[in-house]
Design a protein around this motif. Sequence first.
Motif, PDB file in Angstrom:
ATOM      1  N   ASP A 181      11.106  12.309  -5.296  1.00 49.76           N
ATOM      2  CA  ASP A 181      12.134  12.556  -4.279  1.00 49.76           C
ATOM      3  C   ASP A 181      12.145  11.411  -3.269  1.00 49.76           C
ATOM      4  OD1 ASP A 181      13.950  13.525  -2.471  1.00 49.76           O
ATOM      5  OD2 ASP A 181      12.725  15.230  -1.822  1.00 49.76           O
ATOM      6  N   VAL A 182      13.228  10.641  -3.255  1.00 48.23           N
ATOM      7  CA  VAL A 182      13.295   9.494  -2.358  1.00 48.23           C
ATOM      8  C   VAL A 182      13.301   9.929  -0.892  1.00 48.23           C
ATOM      9  CG1 VAL A 182      15.821   9.365  -2.339  1.00 48.23           C
ATOM     10  CG2 VAL A 182      14.476   7.284  -1.983  1.00 48.23           C
ATOM     11  N   ALA A 183      13.750  11.129  -0.601  1.00 47.59           N
ATOM     12  CA  ALA A 183      13.697  11.621   0.776  1.00 47.59           C
ATOM     13  C   ALA A 183      12.247  11.777   1.229  1.00 47.59           C
ATOM     14  CB  ALA A 183      14.429  12.964   0.882  1.00 47.59           C
ATOM     15  N   GLU A 184      11.407  12.282   0.352  1.00 47.83           N
ATOM     16  CA  GLU A 184       9.991  12.408   0.708  1.00 47.83           C
ATOM     17  C   GLU A 184       9.333  11.043   0.805  1.00 47.83           C
ATOM     18  OE1 GLU A 184       5.931  14.847  -0.550  1.00 47.83           O
ATOM     19  OE2 GLU A 184       7.733  15.027  -1.783  1.00 47.83           O
ATOM     20  N   VAL A 185       9.735  10.115  -0.055  1.00 50.43           N
ATOM     21  CA  VAL A 185       9.212   8.749   0.015  1.00 50.43           C
ATOM     22  C   VAL A 185       9.473   8.152   1.397  1.00 50.43           C
ATOM     23  CG1 VAL A 185       9.556   6.383  -0.825  1.00 50.43           C
ATOM     24  CG2 VAL A 185       9.329   8.267  -2.457  1.00 50.43           C
ATOM     25  N   LYS A 199      18.580   3.656  -3.186  1.00 46.06           N
ATOM     26  CA  LYS A 199      18.178   4.571  -4.251  1.00 46.06           C
ATOM     27  C   LYS A 199      18.675   5.982  -3.973  1.00 46.06           C
ATOM     28  CE  LYS A 199      13.897   2.374  -5.902  1.00 46.06           C
ATOM     29  NZ  LYS A 199      12.420   2.539  -5.995  1.00 46.06           N
ATOM     30  N   GLY A 200      18.503   6.426  -2.732  1.00 45.44           N
ATOM     31  CA  GLY A 200      18.926   7.772  -2.375  1.00 45.44           C
ATOM     32  C   GLY A 200      20.428   7.958  -2.470  1.00 45.44           C
ATOM     33  N   ILE A 201      21.185   6.925  -2.116  1.00 33.79           N
ATOM     34  CA  ILE A 201      22.642   7.000  -2.240  1.00 33.79           C
ATOM     35  C   ILE A 201      23.044   7.036  -3.704  1.00 33.79           C
ATOM     36  CG2 ILE A 201      24.790   5.737  -1.828  1.00 33.79           C
ATOM     37  CD1 ILE A 201      23.550   4.719   0.788  1.00 33.79           C
ATOM     38  N   ALA A 202      22.423   6.178  -4.526  1.00 33.82           N
ATOM     39  CA  ALA A 202      22.747   6.135  -5.951  1.00 33.82           C
ATOM     40  C   ALA A 202      22.441   7.457  -6.642  1.00 33.82           C
ATOM     41  CB  ALA A 202      21.987   4.995  -6.623  1.00 33.82           C
ATOM     42  N   ALA A 203      21.355   8.116  -6.214  1.00 36.30           N
ATOM     43  CA  ALA A 203      20.962   9.396  -6.804  1.00 36.30           C
ATOM     44  C   ALA A 203      21.702  10.571  -6.178  1.00 36.30           C
ATOM     45  CB  ALA A 203      19.456   9.589  -6.640  1.00 36.30           C
ATOM     46  N   ALA A 237       0.828  -1.205   0.000  1.00 34.56           N
ATOM     47  CA  ALA A 237       0.000   0.000   0.000  1.00 34.56           C
ATOM     48  C   ALA A 237       0.862   1.255   0.000  1.00 34.56           C
ATOM     49  CB  ALA A 237      -0.943  -0.007   1.200  1.00 34.56           C
ATOM     50  N   LEU A 238       1.954   1.235   0.760  1.00 35.44           N
ATOM     51  CA  LEU A 238       2.859   2.382   0.784  1.00 35.44           C
ATOM     52  C   LEU A 238       3.536   2.565  -0.576  1.00 35.44           C
ATOM     53  CD1 LEU A 238       4.596   2.103   4.274  1.00 35.44           C
ATOM     54  CD2 LEU A 238       2.777   3.677   3.597  1.00 35.44           C
ATOM     55  N   ASP A 239       3.939   1.462  -1.200  1.00 33.87           N
ATOM     56  CA  ASP A 239       4.570   1.549  -2.517  1.00 33.87           C
ATOM     57  C   ASP A 239       3.635   2.219  -3.524  1.00 33.87           C
ATOM     58  OD1 ASP A 239       6.987   0.455  -1.797  1.00 33.87           O
ATOM     59  OD2 ASP A 239       6.507  -1.570  -2.493  1.00 33.87           O
ATOM     60  N   ILE A 240       2.365   1.866  -3.477  1.00 30.48           N
ATOM     61  CA  ILE A 240       1.381   2.485  -4.372  1.00 30.48           C
ATOM     62  C   ILE A 240       1.227   3.965  -4.039  1.00 30.48           C
ATOM     63  CG2 ILE A 240      -1.070   2.523  -4.992  1.00 30.48           C
ATOM     64  CD1 ILE A 240      -1.044  -0.545  -4.576  1.00 30.48           C
ATOM     65  N   LEU A 241       1.224   4.269  -2.767  1.00 29.36           N
ATOM     66  CA  LEU A 241       1.017   5.647  -2.317  1.00 29.36           C
ATOM     67  C   LEU A 241       2.109   6.586  -2.815  1.00 29.36           C
ATOM     68  CD1 LEU A 241      -0.965   7.187  -0.356  1.00 29.36           C
ATOM     69  CD2 LEU A 241       0.808   6.881   1.384  1.00 29.36           C
ATOM     70  N   VAL A 242       3.346   6.102  -2.864  1.00 24.80           N
ATOM     71  CA  VAL A 242       4.484   6.980  -3.189  1.00 24.80           C
ATOM     72  C   VAL A 242       5.025   6.755  -4.600  1.00 24.80           C
ATOM     73  CG1 VAL A 242       5.156   7.104  -0.755  1.00 24.80           C
ATOM     74  CG2 VAL A 242       6.189   5.356  -2.216  1.00 24.80           C
ATOM     75  N   ARG A 243       4.317   5.993  -5.413  1.00 23.42           N
ATOM     76  CA  ARG A 243       4.881   5.614  -6.714  1.00 23.42           C
ATOM     77  C   ARG A 243       5.115   6.800  -7.637  1.00 23.42           C
ATOM     78  NH1 ARG A 243      -0.447   2.263  -8.745  1.00 23.42           N
ATOM     79  NH2 ARG A 243      -1.934   3.999  -8.654  1.00 23.42           N
TER      80      ARG A 243
END
Length: 241
Positions: free
Chosen positions: A103-107, A153-157, A93-99
């Motif tokens: 911004d991975v920080a906001e995710v 993801k955040g580190i890679a970006a 459900a969270l994955d759908i919410l933030v898809r």
Amino acid sequence: MPKPTPKRAAAKAPATAAAEREPRGARRKRETRARLLEAALRLMARKGMEGVAINEITEAADVGFGSFYNHFESKEAIYEALMDQVFEDFGDALDILVRDIADVAEVIAICVRHTLLRARREPIWGQFLIREGFSARVLERGLGQRLLRDIQKGIAARRFTTKDPLMSFVAVGGTVLAAISAELQFGSAQGPQAAMLAALGVSGEGLAGRAAAAILQTLGLAPKEAEAIARRPLPVVEAGG
């Protein structure tokens, strides 16, 4: 004068209609399975999977011992079903919410806040998450696996300045679990611990947002930006998530 046409009865809700169409035996089987899962959750939240016996689960669920095996092959099987129900469904459900959030920080902030808020609403769920968060299974599936994925993801970006994904996961995961424990004990302004916190000059209010801000700072964001992200309007998880 023509007689008024009787009003047609309102259509029944789909869930109600489906329940009425469900055979009695199937409904009883579903309800028994749900009672077993609920009992297992309560017991395993306190004692862990290893500390709970099948007969404890059946007694707590008021179900015959033999009936357990009509639903689950073993204690490990009901634990796996619990993991799906408690964590995988919520994580999905969270994955759908933030898809659609780039911004991975906001995710991460959204997921942390929703996790703490659910723990406040459902204390047994929160207790089970705390126990499982310290188990060796934390990275296999569920919320822990997703947290590590988002940190990577955040580190890679280059959104996060941290260089070590595992230690960042340990730091962030520990903060989440400690914040859930604090939420369960101190989250209510009317709770028995409120006076103690007030005497210490601190407050237990708004822990979800405060935890999210602290976590983003751990990952390398400046305090002002971290707090701004943690205060953004929170999207709503669909019912059941």
